[in-house]
Structure formats: C-alpha cells, structure tokens
Write a protein that holds these residues in place. Structure first.
Motif, PDB file in Angstrom:
ATOM      1  N   PHE A  98       2.673  -3.616   1.319  1.00  0.00           N
ATOM      2  CA  PHE A  98       1.533  -2.701   1.229  1.00  0.00           C
ATOM      3  C   PHE A  98       1.809  -1.400   1.968  1.00  0.00           C
ATOM      4  O   PHE A  98       1.376  -0.324   1.511  1.00  0.00           O
ATOM      5  CB  PHE A  98       0.258  -3.343   1.776  1.00  0.00           C
ATOM      6  CG  PHE A  98      -0.941  -2.455   1.598  1.00  0.00           C
ATOM      7  CD1 PHE A  98      -1.563  -2.353   0.367  1.00  0.00           C
ATOM      8  CD2 PHE A  98      -1.415  -1.667   2.638  1.00  0.00           C
ATOM      9  CE1 PHE A  98      -2.645  -1.501   0.174  1.00  0.00           C
ATOM     10  CE2 PHE A  98      -2.490  -0.816   2.463  1.00  0.00           C
ATOM     11  CZ  PHE A  98      -3.109  -0.733   1.228  1.00  0.00           C
ATOM     12  N   GLN A  99       2.519  -1.463   3.078  1.00  0.00           N
ATOM     13  CA  GLN A  99       2.855  -0.240   3.805  1.00  0.00           C
ATOM     14  C   GLN A  99       3.719   0.685   2.956  1.00  0.00           C
ATOM     15  O   GLN A  99       3.583   1.911   3.012  1.00  0.00           O
ATOM     16  CB  GLN A  99       3.558  -0.574   5.125  1.00  0.00           C
ATOM     17  CG  GLN A  99       2.637  -1.168   6.189  1.00  0.00           C
ATOM     18  CD  GLN A  99       1.459  -0.264   6.507  1.00  0.00           C
ATOM     19  OE1 GLN A  99       1.608   0.937   6.731  1.00  0.00           O
ATOM     20  NE2 GLN A  99       0.255  -0.831   6.515  1.00  0.00           N
ATOM     21  N   GLN A 100       4.609   0.099   2.158  1.00  0.00           N
ATOM     22  CA  GLN A 100       5.426   0.902   1.234  1.00  0.00           C
ATOM     23  C   GLN A 100       4.536   1.613   0.212  1.00  0.00           C
ATOM     24  O   GLN A 100       4.744   2.785  -0.112  1.00  0.00           O
ATOM     25  CB  GLN A 100       6.441   0.013   0.525  1.00  0.00           C
ATOM     26  CG  GLN A 100       7.502  -0.598   1.428  1.00  0.00           C
ATOM     27  CD  GLN A 100       8.371  -1.588   0.675  1.00  0.00           C
ATOM     28  OE1 GLN A 100       8.652  -1.418  -0.502  1.00  0.00           O
ATOM     29  NE2 GLN A 100       8.789  -2.643   1.354  1.00  0.00           N
ATOM     30  N   ILE A 101       3.547   0.876  -0.297  1.00  0.00           N
ATOM     31  CA  ILE A 101       2.600   1.461  -1.259  1.00  0.00           C
ATOM     32  C   ILE A 101       1.790   2.568  -0.586  1.00  0.00           C
ATOM     33  O   ILE A 101       1.580   3.643  -1.156  1.00  0.00           O
ATOM     34  CB  ILE A 101       1.671   0.365  -1.821  1.00  0.00           C
ATOM     35  CG1 ILE A 101       2.482  -0.674  -2.609  1.00  0.00           C
ATOM     36  CG2 ILE A 101       0.584   0.982  -2.704  1.00  0.00           C
ATOM     37  CD1 ILE A 101       1.687  -1.917  -2.978  1.00  0.00           C
ATOM     38  N   LYS A 102       1.351   2.314   0.637  1.00  0.00           N
ATOM     39  CA  LYS A 102       0.565   3.298   1.384  1.00  0.00           C
ATOM     40  C   LYS A 102       1.349   4.593   1.576  1.00  0.00           C
ATOM     41  O   LYS A 102       0.791   5.697   1.419  1.00  0.00           O
ATOM     42  CB  LYS A 102       0.175   2.709   2.743  1.00  0.00           C
ATOM     43  CG  LYS A 102      -0.620   3.677   3.628  1.00  0.00           C
ATOM     44  CD  LYS A 102      -0.922   3.054   4.983  1.00  0.00           C
ATOM     45  CE  LYS A 102      -1.595   4.065   5.911  1.00  0.00           C
ATOM     46  NZ  LYS A 102      -1.857   3.495   7.252  1.00  0.00           N
ATOM     47  N   LEU A 103       2.645   4.483   1.886  1.00  0.00           N
ATOM     48  CA  LEU A 103       3.476   5.674   2.071  1.00  0.00           C
ATOM     49  C   LEU A 103       3.567   6.501   0.793  1.00  0.00           C
ATOM     50  O   LEU A 103       3.550   7.727   0.824  1.00  0.00           O
ATOM     51  CB  LEU A 103       4.878   5.276   2.543  1.00  0.00           C
ATOM     52  CG  LEU A 103       4.979   4.812   4.005  1.00  0.00           C
ATOM     53  CD1 LEU A 103       6.384   4.296   4.309  1.00  0.00           C
ATOM     54  CD2 LEU A 103       4.633   5.962   4.957  1.00  0.00           C
ATOM     55  N   MET A 104       3.636   5.802  -0.369  1.00  0.00           N
ATOM     56  CA  MET A 104       3.658   6.517  -1.646  1.00  0.00           C
ATOM     57  C   MET A 104       2.363   7.277  -1.860  1.00  0.00           C
ATOM     58  O   MET A 104       2.356   8.421  -2.311  1.00  0.00           O
ATOM     59  CB  MET A 104       3.882   5.524  -2.794  1.00  0.00           C
ATOM     60  CG  MET A 104       5.257   4.896  -2.845  1.00  0.00           C
ATOM     61  SD  MET A 104       5.499   3.907  -4.325  1.00  0.00           S
ATOM     62  CE  MET A 104       5.519   5.175  -5.580  1.00  0.00           C
ATOM     63  N   VAL A 105       1.243   6.637  -1.527  1.00  0.00           N
ATOM     64  CA  VAL A 105      -0.068   7.271  -1.694  1.00  0.00           C
ATOM     65  C   VAL A 105      -0.185   8.509  -0.821  1.00  0.00           C
ATOM     66  O   VAL A 105      -0.662   9.560  -1.269  1.00  0.00           O
ATOM     67  CB  VAL A 105      -1.200   6.270  -1.345  1.00  0.00           C
ATOM     68  CG1 VAL A 105      -2.554   6.967  -1.385  1.00  0.00           C
ATOM     69  CG2 VAL A 105      -1.184   5.074  -2.286  1.00  0.00           C
ATOM     70  N   ILE A 106       0.284   8.402   0.414  1.00  0.00           N
ATOM     71  CA  ILE A 106       0.149   9.499   1.368  1.00  0.00           C
ATOM     72  C   ILE A 106       1.097  10.645   1.053  1.00  0.00           C
ATOM     73  O   ILE A 106       0.748  11.833   1.169  1.00  0.00           O
ATOM     74  CB  ILE A 106       0.414   8.985   2.813  1.00  0.00           C
ATOM     75  CG1 ILE A 106      -0.701   8.015   3.228  1.00  0.00           C
ATOM     76  CG2 ILE A 106       0.484  10.148   3.797  1.00  0.00           C
ATOM     77  CD1 ILE A 106      -0.436   7.310   4.522  1.00  0.00           C
ATOM     78  N   GLU A 132      -8.383   6.979  -3.135  1.00  0.00           N
ATOM     79  CA  GLU A 132      -9.764   7.102  -2.675  1.00  0.00           C
ATOM     80  C   GLU A 132     -10.262   5.862  -1.926  1.00  0.00           C
ATOM     81  O   GLU A 132     -11.181   5.961  -1.111  1.00  0.00           O
ATOM     82  CB  GLU A 132     -10.697   7.389  -3.853  1.00  0.00           C
ATOM     83  CG  GLU A 132     -10.731   6.289  -4.892  1.00  0.00           C
ATOM     84  CD  GLU A 132     -11.405   6.734  -6.174  1.00  0.00           C
ATOM     85  OE1 GLU A 132     -12.565   6.352  -6.367  1.00  0.00           O
ATOM     86  OE2 GLU A 132     -10.775   7.457  -6.963  1.00  0.00           O
ATOM     87  N   ASN A 133      -9.683   4.684  -2.198  1.00  0.00           N
ATOM     88  CA  ASN A 133     -10.113   3.504  -1.444  1.00  0.00           C
ATOM     89  C   ASN A 133      -8.949   2.856  -0.695  1.00  0.00           C
ATOM     90  O   ASN A 133      -8.900   1.649  -0.504  1.00  0.00           O
ATOM     91  CB  ASN A 133     -10.829   2.485  -2.341  1.00  0.00           C
ATOM     92  CG  ASN A 133     -10.056   2.105  -3.582  1.00  0.00           C
ATOM     93  OD1 ASN A 133      -9.306   2.898  -4.123  1.00  0.00           O
ATOM     94  ND2 ASN A 133     -10.237   0.881  -4.048  1.00  0.00           N
ATOM     95  N   LEU A 134      -8.026   3.703  -0.251  1.00  0.00           N
ATOM     96  CA  LEU A 134      -6.856   3.214   0.475  1.00  0.00           C
ATOM     97  C   LEU A 134      -7.252   2.502   1.770  1.00  0.00           C
ATOM     98  O   LEU A 134      -6.707   1.448   2.105  1.00  0.00           O
ATOM     99  CB  LEU A 134      -5.906   4.373   0.785  1.00  0.00           C
ATOM    100  CG  LEU A 134      -4.611   4.001   1.525  1.00  0.00           C
ATOM    101  CD1 LEU A 134      -3.757   3.059   0.689  1.00  0.00           C
ATOM    102  CD2 LEU A 134      -3.829   5.264   1.883  1.00  0.00           C
TER     103      LEU A 134
END
Length: 287
Positions: A277-285, A257-259
């Motif tokens: 952080f991009q790796q984390i973002k990919l997991m979220v998406i 929700e606050n990505l």
C-alpha cells in the motif's frame, strides 16, 4: 475434454421442493406477465405457501429470469428491461445483491465468460451496485477462486463502469448551463440541472465506496491468510497480493481523494501488505 458451456438451472428435478413454483414462474415470464403482476402473485401466493427464505426467493427469481434470457444476450437484456421492477423489489440490500451474484455464478458455472458478461449487464441495469460486486468477490466461497482470471476481470470491469459513470456525469453537467448564473432560468432548467448534479454526486459516492470496499477486503483477506493459513496456499496469496498491486497501479489517480481513509485500512496489517500500500500511496502522491 472441455466442459460444455450450458446453463445450470436449479429446478430440473421434478421431485424438488420448489420445482412447481419454478415451473409456474418460468411460464408466466414466457407469457410476459408484468413485473407488478409477478410481485403480487409471489408475495400473496407462492412465497407464503412454500415458506421461502429471502435467499430462496432470490434464487427462484434470478434462476427463472436467467433461464428465460439464456438464448442470447439480447434476450437477457430484454428480460432485464421487462422485469427491472421485479428484481429491484426483491433485490435491494447489499446482502440481497451478493446473493443474486451467487445465483448468477452458479447458473453459469460452466462458463466464466457468461458469468462476467451477465454480472456486467445486471450492473448496467442498476440491479446490482458496484460495491456489492466487490463484496461478492471477497466472499468466503469466492475467495479461493482468486487464482482464476475471470474473477479479476469482473473487478476491473466493475471499477471501469463506475469511473465511466462519473466521467459521463461530469461531461453532461459541463454541457449544461448553470441556471444560477442565468436571470431568466426556467423551473425546468433548474430542476434538470439539480437532477444531474445529484446523479453525479451519487456516482462519485458509489466510486468512493467501491474503492473503500475493495481495499478493505484486500487488507482483510491477505492479513487473515498470513495469520491463519500461511504456507497453505502461497500461490493464492502471491496472486492476490499481486492483484492488489495491479489495482493500485492502474487506478491510483482515482483514489487520491480518499487516500487517507484507505491508508487507515493498512495500519494494522503484516508489513509486506502494508509495504504494497505504501508503494501505491507514493504513486498517488508523486504523479
């Protein structure tokens, strides 16, 4: 030979400046004076007479409270209940809460287990807020301890408790009848429902702020290290970057929700930090 796990009370020196006030406060706590009585006594007599700074006030109160609750965790819980009003009166701002945690850390400096549990109890009793604990973890004197596992245990316990608060609020609200859908809803039903909605909203806001502080501080301390101290303590850097990865992987579902806000924190950092952080973002998406 292992260090003996025992309290480190700050006022054992009889010639110390604040030995007298500490002795009196300890005695009044043992006699179970009320929180309101202690607030009046400290504000009207002790603090003006001895010219306590705000940090000194917090150090005195928290040291004496921990000393009176040091026999067992049940003693600690009882004294937290008894002196909640006292603690909230003198420890309300984020800065004051961070100072409170510094005092806890110093008092139990020989026992990482007691540090972890005591901070958790203060959080449970709403003396501390989750975001303040995150700020403390990334404070100047604690950052070098990032190679110690108990620091990260405090972080994960704090996050888990914040998530539990949200989940509990959602469960309680779901179990209540929405009074707006009832023609015969009473004022009490409407009030109770609104109170629970407000509590849930507060828990969600606190969770959002907690993740924002955590990712902001990770970004800041890691990038600052690479800019000013690269090569000085690469083990610290690798372990701290690793914990950023672990936090992201463990809690990726809860930062969706606050990505976009979190992503802004990693726009002007070293590429290897931004890549994590991009790796984390990919997991979220993707999940």
């Amino acid at each position: 030979m292992p260090v003996k796990q025992e309290p480190n009370f700050a006022y054992t020196n009889e010639s110390g400046e604040y030995y007298g006030p500490a002795k009196l406060l300890n005695l009044r706590m043992k006699n179970k004076d009320s929180g309101e009585e202690l607030i009046k006594w400290l504000n009207d007599d002790v603090f003006p007479k001895f010219q306590f700074s705000t940090d000194d006030q917090i150090e005195l109160i928290v040291n004496c409270l921990l000393q009176n609750g040091s026999k067992s965790f049940s003693h600690l819980l009882n004294i937290l209940d008894r002196y909640f009003v006292l603690l909230r009166h003198f420890i309300s701002t984020p800065q004051q809460q961070v100072q409170c945690i510094h005092v806890i850390h110093s008092y139990w400096k020989t026992s990482s287990q007691f540090i972890v549990i005591t901070i958790n109890k203060f959080l449970s009793h709403r003396v501390l807020e989750a975001a303040s604990i995150a700020q403390w973890i990334f404070s100047e004197s604690i950052i070098p301890l990032g190679k110690r596992q108990y620091i990260w245990e405090i972080m994960t316990r704090t996050i888990d408790k914040s998530l539990d608060s949200v989940a509990l609020g959602e469960q309680k609200l779901s179990e209540m009848d929405d009074p707006t859908e009832k023609l015969d809803a009473t004022e009490e039903e409407i009030k109770n429902y609104e109170v629970m909605k407000d509590k849930l909203e507060q828990a969600r806001d606190e969770k959002k702020l907690l993740f924002q502080v955590i990712f902001q501080r990770f970004s800041m301390v890691l990038n600052e290290y690479l800019q000013t101290n690269a090569g000085k303590d690469d083990n610290w850097y690798k372990m701290t970057l690793g914990h950023l990865k672990l936090i992201g992987r463990r809690y990726y579902k809860h930062i969706r929700e606050n990505l976009s806000t979190l992503e802004l924190l990693f726009t002007n950092v070293d590429p290897q930090i931004a890549d994590v952080f991009q790796q984390i973002k990919l997991m979220v998406i993707n999940y």
